[in-house]
Design a protein around this motif. Sequence first.
Motif, mmCIF file in Angstrom:
data_model
loop_
_atom_site.group_PDB
_atom_site.id
_atom_site.type_symbol
_atom_site.label_atom_id
_atom_site.label_comp_id
_atom_site.label_asym_id
_atom_site.label_seq_id
_atom_site.Cartn_x
_atom_site.Cartn_y
_atom_site.Cartn_z
ATOM 1 N N GLU A 177 0.720 -1.054 -0.099
ATOM 2 C CA GLU A 177 -0.089 0.060 -0.187
ATOM 3 C C GLU A 177 0.871 1.340 0.046
ATOM 4 N N VAL A 178 0.305 2.427 -0.351
ATOM 5 C CA VAL A 178 0.720 3.683 -0.469
ATOM 6 C C VAL A 178 0.449 4.134 0.991
ATOM 7 N N THR A 179 1.353 4.790 1.660
ATOM 8 C CA THR A 179 1.323 5.452 3.103
ATOM 9 C C THR A 179 1.537 6.837 2.964
ATOM 10 N N GLN A 180 0.505 7.607 3.695
ATOM 11 C CA GLN A 180 0.481 9.072 3.547
ATOM 12 C C GLN A 180 0.604 9.376 4.892
ATOM 13 N N THR A 181 1.349 10.483 5.392
ATOM 14 C CA THR A 181 1.290 11.005 6.569
ATOM 15 C C THR A 181 1.560 12.716 6.431
ATOM 16 N N PRO A 182 0.986 13.410 7.423
ATOM 17 C CA PRO A 182 -0.038 12.979 8.429
ATOM 18 C C PRO A 182 -1.394 12.750 7.804
ATOM 19 N N GLY A 193 0.107 31.053 4.750
ATOM 20 C CA GLY A 193 1.538 31.581 4.571
ATOM 21 C C GLY A 193 2.472 30.891 5.244
ATOM 22 N N GLN A 194 2.024 29.707 5.781
ATOM 23 C CA GLN A 194 3.021 28.678 6.391
ATOM 24 C C GLN A 194 3.495 27.686 5.170
ATOM 25 N N GLU A 195 4.570 27.254 5.382
ATOM 26 C CA GLU A 195 4.968 25.904 4.408
ATOM 27 C C GLU A 195 4.262 24.751 4.986
ATOM 28 N N VAL A 196 3.909 23.649 4.229
ATOM 29 C CA VAL A 196 3.857 22.525 4.641
ATOM 30 C C VAL A 196 4.421 21.378 3.816
ATOM 31 N N ILE A 197 4.550 20.439 4.274
ATOM 32 C CA ILE A 197 5.114 19.177 3.527
ATOM 33 C C ILE A 197 4.393 18.168 4.095
ATOM 34 N N LEU A 198 3.940 17.481 2.792
ATOM 35 C CA LEU A 198 2.930 15.999 2.875
ATOM 36 C C LEU A 198 3.950 15.190 2.476
ATOM 37 N N ARG A 199 3.910 13.999 3.164
ATOM 38 C CA ARG A 199 4.510 12.959 2.846
ATOM 39 C C ARG A 199 3.850 11.711 2.532
ATOM 40 N N CYS A 200 4.613 10.977 1.751
ATOM 41 C CA CYS A 200 4.086 9.651 1.112
ATOM 42 C C CYS A 200 5.205 8.734 0.760
ATOM 43 N N MET A 245 -7.975 17.539 0.319
ATOM 44 C CA MET A 245 -7.463 16.381 0.566
ATOM 45 C C MET A 245 -6.403 16.102 -0.496
ATOM 46 N N TYR A 246 -5.451 15.802 -0.102
ATOM 47 C CA TYR A 246 -4.056 15.441 -1.083
ATOM 48 C C TYR A 246 -4.054 13.953 -1.170
ATOM 49 N N PHE A 247 -3.932 13.328 -2.185
ATOM 50 C CA PHE A 247 -3.679 12.111 -2.426
ATOM 51 C C PHE A 247 -2.417 11.774 -3.144
ATOM 52 N N CYS A 248 -1.552 10.682 -2.615
ATOM 53 C CA CYS A 248 -0.415 10.407 -3.283
ATOM 54 C C CYS A 248 -0.857 9.015 -3.879
ATOM 55 N N LEU A 259 3.616 0.888 -13.907
ATOM 56 C CA LEU A 259 4.006 1.416 -15.314
ATOM 57 C C LEU A 259 3.113 2.602 -15.340
ATOM 58 N N ASP A 260 3.429 3.589 -16.563
ATOM 59 C CA ASP A 260 2.827 5.067 -16.415
ATOM 60 C C ASP A 260 1.465 5.262 -16.752
ATOM 61 N N SER A 261 0.605 3.870 -17.378
ATOM 62 C CA SER A 261 -0.818 3.679 -17.577
ATOM 63 C C SER A 261 -1.489 2.706 -16.961
ATOM 64 N N ASP A 262 -0.797 2.282 -15.950
ATOM 65 C CA ASP A 262 -1.340 1.133 -15.244
ATOM 66 C C ASP A 262 -2.331 1.815 -14.194
ATOM 67 N N GLY A 263 -3.274 0.762 -13.380
ATOM 68 C CA GLY A 263 -4.060 1.094 -12.484
ATOM 69 C C GLY A 263 -3.100 1.605 -11.348
ATOM 70 N N TYR A 264 -3.123 2.804 -10.826
ATOM 71 C CA TYR A 264 -2.481 3.600 -9.604
ATOM 72 C C TYR A 264 -3.213 2.986 -8.320
ATOM 73 N N THR A 265 -2.003 3.076 -7.487
ATOM 74 C CA THR A 265 -2.451 2.791 -6.191
ATOM 75 C C THR A 265 -2.379 3.996 -5.198
ATOM 76 N N PHE A 266 -3.523 4.140 -4.772
ATOM 77 C CA PHE A 266 -3.482 5.385 -4.039
ATOM 78 C C PHE A 266 -3.213 5.540 -2.533
ATOM 79 N N GLY A 267 -2.789 6.278 -1.830
ATOM 80 C CA GLY A 267 -2.813 6.368 -0.365
ATOM 81 C C GLY A 267 -4.217 6.906 0.014
ATOM 82 N N SER A 268 -4.427 6.687 1.487
ATOM 83 C CA SER A 268 -5.537 7.124 1.983
ATOM 84 C C SER A 268 -5.912 8.851 2.284
ATOM 85 N N GLY A 269 -4.734 9.592 1.931
ATOM 86 C CA GLY A 269 -4.865 10.971 1.846
ATOM 87 C C GLY A 269 -4.381 11.713 3.015
#
Lengths: 113, 112
Positions: A3-8, A16-23, A89-92, A97-107
């Motif tokens: 699975e694809v894991t996303q945090t937080p 105005g603040q910077e954020v970093i979303l991780r995957c 909601m941001y999904f990773c 493959l580039d046209s394959d079915g993507y696996t998404f994280g929970s966001g």
Amino acid sequence: EPEVTQTPSHQVTQMGQEVILRCVPISNHLYFYWYRQILGQKVEFLVSFYNNEISEKSEIFDDQFSVERPDGSNFTLKIRSTKLEDSAMYFCASSLLDSDGYTFGSGTRLTVV
Amino acid sequence: AQSVTQPDIHITVSEGASLELRCNYSYGATPYLFWYVQSPGQGLQLLLKYFSGDTLVQGIKGFEAEFKRSQSSFNLRKPSVHWSDAAEYFCALVPGANNLFFGTGTRLTVIP
């Protein structure tokens, strides 16, 4: 199943603040993506990443956004100076493959106040 | 330019009834087509995909979809809906570039 894991899962930040979303994509996948979904709207493509560089980006992905794969396992999305309209909601996703079915994280739900 | 249309914003069906969710696309060639499901607070899960070949595609959770080139459609079907199928369903295509283009989604409510 891999699975694809996303945090937080939820991040609240001041405008105005910077954020970093991780995957953490699936380990043998080669293509990486960020999508976002503003509440009540459809899922929109932001950026795709392959071979350590951006392969495609949408109009939404302006200079305030950047992506990085710093260590071979993480894939991050940085928003330099957040705006209220970045709340979404941001999904990773990753794919082998580039046209394959993507696996998404929970966001990551980003709320800009 | 490509487009994906899901004409039904919200559908309500009774548990055990059959289901068909509509998806129409516009694209100059045959795209790769997908159906995703999003449960509340969850990510997007791939139900099935069509690349080529047999136009009737089987997916997970008992879903199937049929690609009809003449109608530019890729409708999702399930013969008997379960309460756990209540979710948002998205049709998507890959138009040749390496990114997914989503429809606006159809929210499915299942009543007992």
